[in-house]
Motif scaffolding. Structure first.
Motif, short mmCIF file in Angstrom:
data_model
loop_
_atom_site.label_atom_id
_atom_site.label_comp_id
_atom_site.label_asym_id
_atom_site.label_seq_id
_atom_site.Cartn_x
_atom_site.Cartn_y
_atom_site.Cartn_z
N MET A 5 65.57 -46.62 -84.27
CA MET A 5 66.42 -45.89 -83.33
C MET A 5 66.60 -44.43 -83.72
SD MET A 5 69.35 -48.67 -82.26
CE MET A 5 69.82 -49.05 -83.95
N LEU A 6 66.48 -44.13 -85.01
CA LEU A 6 66.62 -42.73 -85.46
C LEU A 6 65.34 -41.92 -85.22
CD1 LEU A 6 68.53 -40.71 -86.92
CD2 LEU A 6 67.49 -41.46 -89.07
N HIS A 7 64.23 -42.60 -85.04
CA HIS A 7 62.95 -41.89 -84.96
C HIS A 7 62.88 -40.85 -83.83
CE1 HIS A 7 58.57 -41.42 -84.02
NE2 HIS A 7 58.53 -41.28 -85.34
N PRO A 8 63.46 -41.10 -82.64
CA PRO A 8 63.41 -40.04 -81.61
C PRO A 8 64.04 -38.73 -82.04
CG PRO A 8 64.01 -42.13 -80.61
CD PRO A 8 64.03 -42.34 -82.10
N ALA A 50 62.13 -34.96 -85.06
CA ALA A 50 61.83 -33.54 -84.98
C ALA A 50 63.08 -32.69 -85.08
CB ALA A 50 61.09 -33.25 -83.67
N LEU A 51 64.16 -33.13 -84.43
CA LEU A 51 65.41 -32.39 -84.49
C LEU A 51 65.96 -32.36 -85.91
CD1 LEU A 51 67.76 -30.95 -83.01
CD2 LEU A 51 68.77 -33.23 -82.65
N LEU A 52 65.88 -33.48 -86.59
CA LEU A 52 66.40 -33.57 -87.96
C LEU A 52 65.62 -32.65 -88.90
CD1 LEU A 52 68.50 -35.18 -89.66
CD2 LEU A 52 66.65 -36.78 -90.19
N LEU A 53 64.30 -32.67 -88.79
CA LEU A 53 63.49 -31.82 -89.66
C LEU A 53 63.66 -30.34 -89.34
CD1 LEU A 53 60.21 -33.93 -89.77
CD2 LEU A 53 61.88 -33.66 -91.60
N ARG A 83 62.47 -29.58 -94.31
CA ARG A 83 61.92 -30.72 -95.05
C ARG A 83 62.68 -30.94 -96.36
NH1 ARG A 83 57.33 -27.74 -93.97
NH2 ARG A 83 56.92 -27.44 -96.20
N VAL A 84 63.01 -29.87 -97.05
CA VAL A 84 63.74 -30.00 -98.31
C VAL A 84 65.12 -30.59 -98.07
CG1 VAL A 84 64.73 -28.72 -100.24
CG2 VAL A 84 62.46 -28.13 -99.39
N GLY A 85 65.79 -30.12 -97.04
CA GLY A 85 67.12 -30.65 -96.74
C GLY A 85 67.08 -32.11 -96.34
N LEU A 142 63.66 -39.87 -95.28
CA LEU A 142 63.03 -39.39 -96.51
C LEU A 142 61.51 -39.38 -96.39
CD1 LEU A 142 63.26 -38.57 -99.50
CD2 LEU A 142 63.26 -40.99 -100.08
N TRP A 143 60.94 -40.45 -95.88
CA TRP A 143 59.50 -40.53 -95.77
C TRP A 143 58.96 -39.65 -94.64
CZ3 TRP A 143 55.86 -41.82 -98.96
CH2 TRP A 143 56.14 -42.68 -100.02
N TRP A 144 59.75 -39.42 -93.61
CA TRP A 144 59.33 -38.47 -92.57
C TRP A 144 59.16 -37.07 -93.17
CZ3 TRP A 144 63.71 -40.31 -88.83
CH2 TRP A 144 63.39 -41.58 -88.35
N ALA A 145 60.11 -36.67 -93.99
CA ALA A 145 60.02 -35.36 -94.62
C ALA A 145 58.85 -35.29 -95.59
CB ALA A 145 61.34 -35.04 -95.35
N VAL A 146 58.61 -36.38 -96.32
CA VAL A 146 57.49 -36.40 -97.25
C VAL A 146 56.17 -36.32 -96.51
CG1 VAL A 146 56.27 -37.83 -98.94
CG2 VAL A 146 58.75 -37.62 -99.06
N SER A 147 56.03 -37.07 -95.43
CA SER A 147 54.78 -37.04 -94.65
C SER A 147 54.54 -35.67 -94.05
CB SER A 147 54.84 -38.10 -93.55
OG SER A 147 54.99 -39.40 -94.09
N THR A 148 55.58 -35.05 -93.54
CA THR A 148 55.43 -33.70 -92.97
C THR A 148 55.05 -32.69 -94.05
OG1 THR A 148 57.11 -34.26 -91.32
CG2 THR A 148 56.55 -31.94 -91.57
N SER A 149 55.62 -32.83 -95.23
CA SER A 149 55.27 -31.92 -96.33
C SER A 149 53.82 -32.10 -96.74
CB SER A 149 56.20 -32.16 -97.52
OG SER A 149 57.55 -31.91 -97.19
#
Length: 597
Positions: free
Chosen positions: A424-427, A430-433, A438-440, A479-486
């Motif tokens: 449910m958080l996945h939509p 992009a807004l979160l990142l 990414r660091v935050g 956490l893993w979304w930020a890692v994958s984007t990095s």
């Protein structure tokens, strides 16, 4: 190309979604409940930590090696078939492992005993005050507890006997997992205490040869007492000979469990990476790899359904499938049945017939990137520590819930709650990142995981676990979304997938392995809350160091211009529309948005 039936992308994606869904159900049948089953076999926390650490270590090293061999020799479908068949059979070896307590584990399923009662839950210690009789033991009432007047100092020290003043002694008893007593001479009350048939209860003053409970049951984690250790098992037996038998039983139970788990993991670990590489290359031939990113949702949905479904079936089906030994054999039977279903789906799974020539040293190049880029090095250390802390939750959280009288259905629901929260958080990814960077986002994930661990160390009831599980959407998903984007931003051309595999398999798997090895001994030496609190402090210290180091690292390039050299005009995906998905336009827009922010 589109007229060739080999490139039926819609059909390939439908089969892949179904395969991920079924594999999610398959993994959920056993993986979340495996340490709970090992506990019911009678293994203590250190042995469970060794078993789980070995499992993670094999997955981290063996799966990438098998994926490389399957790609090199074009044997991917053969390996997938062998993995599904072999793991379905190997999982049943765990059912054959004898528990440490050879007595029937669940007498509630046996209708031949008229007087039956369930003992205390696994890992419960009873402190019993025993008044030794001055008369011979033969004068004691039938069925009352009697202890020898003199004990061997070695056995007494092992069992934890403490001599009190006068003729009284206090003994901590820990009954074997799932133990219960049905006897015509006496019965046990709900606390597992043997009562004389004429005894109305445990209240009143003690008489000769009798006993009374003076403290409520306490979890066996407290005080460093080893759960279901040979000493505790022999305490229930009551003599030194049983101590030797328990030691021998522990040795065989551990060795057989280790052998079964090693064989099982060797067969099952290559499946996910081989299937993922196969589908990615299949889509890469028609430049449709962007549609590969949404398949993880089906795996989480399958896991959510499977973990609740198998937990609901364990209670009623265990009585039909086994009347002795530990509960939980339904998990392995369910795993084998769903593996057979996954085998049928794998027949239609897309596997490319031909392959593009790719360098065989991609993993080595990805590892060199991790070592050479300080941003990736810090990120790898973060994932390593996260994997170790997460293993503490995965290995022992259900133990803690079991001590609070939680059912397996509630345990399964707690897992599904975290997975559904991530979906449910996945939509808002992009807004979160964009808002936190990414660091935050990595810092937010680390903080949420540390908060979860601290909260778990103070849970007071089975339902108190559920609110903290919602944070898994941030502590794992974000956490893993930020890692994958990095990784996408920092990787050089052609190393995105190898670098991602290094982080998920080698780095995270190695951290989980080390965390399992160390966590089991911490639980034995101290307690489970101490393990959670230590992991929380470690993550908070690393979070402070992680945030303080970031300004001192070399500045990242907003656009990796080396990628432009590998892009040709003919490589534009057929699924892309206009210039919205053009790589250069997208990169320039992201850089412009970052500059404005």
């Amino acid at each position: 190309m589109s007229a060739n039936p080999q490139w039926d992308i819609s059909r390939a994606l439908r089969v892949a979604k179904l395969f991920h869904l079924v594999c999610g159900v398959r993994d959920a049948c056993v993986t979340p409940f495996l340490t709970l089953y090992l506990r019911q076999l009678g293994l203590a926390a250190p042995w469970v930590g060794i078993l789980m650490g070995t499992k993670h270590l094999i997955a981290a090293s063996w799966a990438p090696f098998c994926a490389f061999l399957a790609r090199s020799h074009q044997k991917r479908r053969v390996l997938m078939t062998a993995s599904l068949l072999g793991s379905a059979g190997a999982s049943l070896f765990m059912v054959l492992v004898p528990p440490l307590d050879r007595d029937p584990g669940d007498r509630r399923c046996n209708g031949s005993h008229s007087l039956t009662a369930e003992g205390p839950p696994p890992g419960v210690e009873l402190t019993v005050t025993v008044t030794l009789a001055s008369e011979p033991a033969s004068n004691s009432p039938a069925g009352a507890l009697s202890l020898p007047g003199e004990r061997s100092s070695g056995v007494a020290g092992t069992l934890g006997f403490r001599e009190g003043p006068g003729e009284s002694a206090q003994e901590p008893f820990s009954y074997p997992p799932g133990s219960s007593v049905g006897s015509t001479q006496g019965t046990r009350n709900r606390s597992g205490v043997l009562l004389h048939p004429d005894t109305p209860g445990v209240t009143g003053s003690p008489r000769e040869g009798a006993f009374r409970v003076v403290s409520p049951p306490l979890p066996l984690f407290a005080g460093g007492t080893v759960l279901a250790s040979p000493a505790n098992q022999s305490a229930a037996k009551g003599d030194g000979g049983a101590l030797g038998l328990s030691l021998e039983g522990l040795q065989w139970t551990f060795i057989l469990s280790l052998g079964s788990m090693v064989l099982w993991e060797l067969l099952t670990s290559p499946l996910d990476q081989v299937a993922d590489d196969s589908l990615y290359e299949y889509l890469d031939f028609v430049d449709a790899t962007d549609r590969h990113r949404s398949l993880w949702v089906w795996r989480l949905l399958g896991t959510s359904v499977g973990v609740c479904g198998i937990a609901a079936l364990v209670g009623p089906l265990d009585c039909f499938l086994a009347t002795s030994g530990p509960r939980g054999v339904v998990h392995f039977y369910g795993y084998s049945l769903v593996s057979a279903l996954a085998l049928l789906v794998s027949i239609a799974f897309p596997v490319p017939v031909c392959r593009r020539q790719e360098p065989s040293y991609r993993t080595v190049k990805a590892l060199s990137l991790v070592v050479g880029d300080p941003h990736l090095t810090i990120l790898a250390l973060t994932i390593f520590l996260t994997g170790g802390a997460t293993s503490a939750v995965q290995n022992f959280l259900f133990w803690q819930m079991k001590d609070h009288r939680s059912s397996e259905l509630i345990m399964g629901f707690s897992v599904a709650l975290g997975l559904l929260g991530e979906i449910m958080l996945h939509p808002f990814k992009a807004l979160l990142l964009r808002k936190l960077s990414r660091v935050g986002t990595v810092g937010l994930g680390l903080g949420c995981l540390a908060g979860q661990l601290l909260y778990y160390s103070f849970i007071w009831s089975w339902w108190s676990v559920l609110p903290a599980q919602i944070l898994s959407a941030l502590s794992h998903g974000a956490l893993w979304w930020a890692v994958s984007t990095s990784i996408e931003h920092l990787a050089t051309p052609g190393t995105e997938r190898p670098l991602s595999a290094v982080f998920r398999a080698h780095v995270c798997g190695s951290g989980a392995s080390l965390g399992s090895f160390v966590g089991g001994f911490v639980v034995m030496r101290f307690s489970l809350p101490v393990l959670y609190q230590a992991c929380c402090v470690l993550l908070l210290l690393w979070l402070a160091l992680f945030l303080s180091i970031q300004p001192r690292l070399p500045q990242e390039r907003k656009i990796n211009y080396s990628k432009l050299l590998t892009v040709e005009a003919s490589d534009t995906s057929d699924s892309e529309q206009g210039t919205e998905r053009d790589w250069l336009v997208k990169a320039i827009r992201e850089e412009h948005s970052d500059w404005r922010g």
